[in-house]
Design a protein around this motif. Structure first.
Motif, PDB file in Angstrom:
ATOM      1  N   LEU A  56      13.496  25.821  11.208  1.00  0.00           N
ATOM      2  CA  LEU A  56      13.377  24.481  11.769  1.00  0.00           C
ATOM      3  C   LEU A  56      13.845  24.495  13.214  1.00  0.00           C
ATOM      4  O   LEU A  56      14.911  25.021  13.531  1.00  0.00           O
ATOM      5  CB  LEU A  56      14.217  23.479  10.977  1.00  0.00           C
ATOM      6  CG  LEU A  56      13.850  23.267   9.511  1.00  0.00           C
ATOM      7  CD1 LEU A  56      14.792  22.242   8.884  1.00  0.00           C
ATOM      8  CD2 LEU A  56      12.407  22.817   9.360  1.00  0.00           C
ATOM      9  N   ARG A  57      13.026  23.919  14.104  1.00  0.00           N
ATOM     10  CA  ARG A  57      13.388  23.760  15.510  1.00  0.00           C
ATOM     11  C   ARG A  57      13.252  22.281  15.842  1.00  0.00           C
ATOM     12  O   ARG A  57      12.154  21.711  15.757  1.00  0.00           O
ATOM     13  CB  ARG A  57      12.452  24.553  16.419  1.00  0.00           C
ATOM     14  CG  ARG A  57      12.088  25.953  15.963  1.00  0.00           C
ATOM     15  CD  ARG A  57      13.243  26.912  15.962  1.00  0.00           C
ATOM     16  NE  ARG A  57      12.787  28.300  16.061  1.00  0.00           N
ATOM     17  CZ  ARG A  57      13.525  29.345  15.714  1.00  0.00           C
ATOM     18  NH1 ARG A  57      14.740  29.155  15.242  1.00  0.00           N
ATOM     19  NH2 ARG A  57      13.056  30.578  15.858  1.00  0.00           N
ATOM     20  N   ALA A  58      14.340  21.647  16.227  1.00  0.00           N
ATOM     21  CA  ALA A  58      14.317  20.215  16.546  1.00  0.00           C
ATOM     22  C   ALA A  58      13.784  20.009  17.957  1.00  0.00           C
ATOM     23  O   ALA A  58      14.383  20.469  18.932  1.00  0.00           O
ATOM     24  CB  ALA A  58      15.711  19.629  16.411  1.00  0.00           C
ATOM     25  N   ASN A 291       5.524  30.102  10.322  1.00  0.00           N
ATOM     26  CA  ASN A 291       6.813  30.065   9.621  1.00  0.00           C
ATOM     27  C   ASN A 291       7.869  29.231  10.348  1.00  0.00           C
ATOM     28  O   ASN A 291       9.063  29.462  10.199  1.00  0.00           O
ATOM     29  CB  ASN A 291       7.340  31.486   9.379  1.00  0.00           C
ATOM     30  CG  ASN A 291       7.549  32.285  10.660  1.00  0.00           C
ATOM     31  OD1 ASN A 291       7.128  31.870  11.729  1.00  0.00           O
ATOM     32  ND2 ASN A 291       8.200  33.431  10.535  1.00  0.00           N
ATOM     33  N   VAL A 292       7.402  28.253  11.127  1.00  0.00           N
ATOM     34  CA  VAL A 292       8.305  27.336  11.826  1.00  0.00           C
ATOM     35  C   VAL A 292       7.738  25.922  11.715  1.00  0.00           C
ATOM     36  O   VAL A 292       6.529  25.717  11.811  1.00  0.00           O
ATOM     37  CB  VAL A 292       8.444  27.702  13.320  1.00  0.00           C
ATOM     38  CG1 VAL A 292       9.274  26.655  14.061  1.00  0.00           C
ATOM     39  CG2 VAL A 292       9.059  29.080  13.494  1.00  0.00           C
ATOM     40  N   ILE A 293       8.618  24.957  11.504  1.00  0.00           N
ATOM     41  CA  ILE A 293       8.276  23.543  11.610  1.00  0.00           C
ATOM     42  C   ILE A 293       9.155  22.950  12.705  1.00  0.00           C
ATOM     43  O   ILE A 293      10.350  23.256  12.789  1.00  0.00           O
ATOM     44  CB  ILE A 293       8.498  22.790  10.287  1.00  0.00           C
ATOM     45  CG1 ILE A 293       7.618  23.370   9.175  1.00  0.00           C
ATOM     46  CG2 ILE A 293       8.196  21.301  10.455  1.00  0.00           C
ATOM     47  CD1 ILE A 293       7.918  22.804   7.798  1.00  0.00           C
ATOM     48  N   MET A 294       8.559  22.099  13.533  1.00  0.00           N
ATOM     49  CA  MET A 294       9.282  21.510  14.666  1.00  0.00           C
ATOM     50  C   MET A 294       9.352  19.994  14.526  1.00  0.00           C
ATOM     51  O   MET A 294       8.560  19.269  15.146  1.00  0.00           O
ATOM     52  CB  MET A 294       8.625  21.919  15.982  1.00  0.00           C
ATOM     53  CG  MET A 294       8.644  23.427  16.207  1.00  0.00           C
ATOM     54  SD  MET A 294       7.888  23.939  17.774  1.00  0.00           S
ATOM     55  CE  MET A 294       9.094  23.302  18.957  1.00  0.00           C
ATOM     56  N   PRO A 295      10.274  19.487  13.721  1.00  0.00           N
ATOM     57  CA  PRO A 295      10.404  18.036  13.607  1.00  0.00           C
ATOM     58  C   PRO A 295      10.844  17.422  14.930  1.00  0.00           C
ATOM     59  O   PRO A 295      11.628  18.014  15.677  1.00  0.00           O
ATOM     60  CB  PRO A 295      11.475  17.858  12.522  1.00  0.00           C
ATOM     61  CG  PRO A 295      12.257  19.143  12.547  1.00  0.00           C
ATOM     62  CD  PRO A 295      11.272  20.204  12.903  1.00  0.00           C
ATOM     63  N   ASN A 296      10.317  16.226  15.210  1.00  0.00           N
ATOM     64  CA  ASN A 296      10.551  15.576  16.488  1.00  0.00           C
ATOM     65  C   ASN A 296      11.786  14.677  16.413  1.00  0.00           C
ATOM     66  O   ASN A 296      11.829  13.734  15.621  1.00  0.00           O
ATOM     67  CB  ASN A 296       9.313  14.754  16.880  1.00  0.00           C
ATOM     68  CG  ASN A 296       9.355  14.306  18.328  1.00  0.00           C
ATOM     69  OD1 ASN A 296      10.370  13.833  18.806  1.00  0.00           O
ATOM     70  ND2 ASN A 296       8.238  14.463  19.023  1.00  0.00           N
ATOM     71  N   PHE A 297      12.783  14.977  17.248  1.00  0.00           N
ATOM     72  CA  PHE A 297      14.018  14.188  17.295  1.00  0.00           C
ATOM     73  C   PHE A 297      14.170  13.423  18.611  1.00  0.00           C
ATOM     74  O   PHE A 297      15.260  12.970  18.946  1.00  0.00           O
ATOM     75  CB  PHE A 297      15.231  15.094  17.057  1.00  0.00           C
ATOM     76  CG  PHE A 297      15.451  15.411  15.601  1.00  0.00           C
ATOM     77  CD1 PHE A 297      16.324  14.656  14.838  1.00  0.00           C
ATOM     78  CD2 PHE A 297      14.765  16.447  14.995  1.00  0.00           C
ATOM     79  CE1 PHE A 297      16.519  14.937  13.489  1.00  0.00           C
ATOM     80  CE2 PHE A 297      14.946  16.749  13.661  1.00  0.00           C
ATOM     81  CZ  PHE A 297      15.832  15.986  12.892  1.00  0.00           C
TER      82      PHE A 297
END
Length: 344
Positions: A56-58, A291-297
């Motif tokens: 996970l990358r914010a 293999n990465v999801i980047m949820p938006n913060f």
């Protein structure tokens, strides 16, 4: 039935530097059985070299100002309808804190190339690193070697700078005030300074071909990036490419899959762009080897203003929702920093 040429092409790109003709064969697959086979192979390669997990990358979009005039981007300086903002330090830290509370250990600070003073960015990086036990990734575009050096000294861990195209003519046609050579120089500076470096491309920009993409994948193999981002081109209505067709979804997924098989180790996101089409295709991206999801913060009152392309998926997703995305493709969330997987 899978054609023998597909088997042969897959075998060759896994065992040696990929040939253009093999990459073209795999990128151009359209038979459903062969596509499933390609994506299954890519998922297997990902699991073997990166383990069965999703990082996970914010994503925090800190400024929508930009001095560039890239023909595909809604933030380009000629777009008079674009809404512009720059987050305050307090707002940015609140976004970081929200991500950390969800267990995320990497933030990505992204902006247009807005000319923010080097020292201001250094202070933000240092403050984040003092306050939170996390990795800091920057995606701030092209800057000088000295700027990159200052930010590395301040504590930045990673840097994302998409190449967009290794074809010099196509690159020039997309960027009226940038050159491919300066992009390449920046990527070299970042690697020299010890950043974990990410790059990538859009699939489907006008003038791009399967052969162009094949050369881009060879470039990824040659440079051995720690991260590679691949997403579809989505035309923005306030850009010169407004009337261009969007990037083909199948070709985008095939590009993810072939890049995974050829490069093996990079962290590769199921990009926000994949989640911003007529429905959320990030699951398909994960099935193709991402293999990465980047949820938006990004602060909620700024999200809509960071409009690189229209209808951008920017809903804040819960920890449970992110875990469900991973579980649907047989993966689990890794809540660590998830640093580079490159050997050595």
């Amino acid at each position: 039935m899978i054609r023998q040429c597909v088997h042969d092409a897959l075998d060759r790109i896994q065992s040696s530097f990929p040939r253009i003709e093999d990459l073209e064969t795999l990128l151009g697959l359209c038979d459903p059985d062969e596509i499933r086979y390609l994506h299954a192979t890519s998922s297997s390669v990902r699991n073997d070299f990166c383990q069965e997990r999703v990082a996970l990358r914010a994503l925090i979009e800190i400024s929508s100002f930009c001095h560039n005039s890239c023909l595909y981007c809604g933030l380009n300086r000629y777009n008079r309808k674009a809404s512009r903002y720059t987050m305050t330090e307090e707002e940015l830290l609140q976004c970081v804190e929200s991500a950390v509370k969800q267990g995320i250990r990497t933030v990505v600070l992204q902006s247009g190339e807005d000319g923010t003073a080097t020292e201001s960015i250094s202070q933000i990086i240092a403050l984040i690193k003092r306050t939170f036990p996390i990795a800091v990734t920057l995606s701030l575009g092209e800057r000088s070697y000295d700027d990159y050096h200052a930010w590395k000294l301040a504590g930045a861990d990673r840097y994302l700078l998409r190449i967009e195209s290794t074809d010099e003519i196509l690159y020039r046609n997309l960027h009226t005030d940038r050159t491919l050579s300066s992009r390449l120089d920046c990527l070299e500076h970042l690697r020299t300074l010890g950043y974990q470096v990410g790059s990538g491309i859009m699939v489907g920009v006008p003038g791009q071909s399967i052969t162009t993409i094949a050369h881009d994948i060879q470039f990824f193999c040659e440079k051995q990036f720690d991260m590679i981002g691949i997403g579809p081109f989505i035309p923005h209505p306030q850009t010169p490419l407004a009337e261009s067709p969007p990037g083909d979804l199948l070709l985008t997924l095939n590009t993810i899959a072939v890049t995974r098989i050829a490069t093996k180790y990079p962290w590769m996101p199921a990009t926000t762009a994949l989640g911003s089409l007529n429905r959320d295709y990030r699951i398909e991206g994960l099935k193709a080897g991402a293999n990465v999801i980047m949820p938006n913060f990004t602060s909620h009152h700024y999200k809509a203003q960071y409009a690189i392309y229209p209808n951008k998926q920017s809903k804040t997703e819960s920890r449970k929702r992110l875990e469900q995305l991973a579980t649907r493709v047989g993966l689990s969330i890794d809540y660590g920093r998830c640093d580079s997987l490159l050997p050595g």
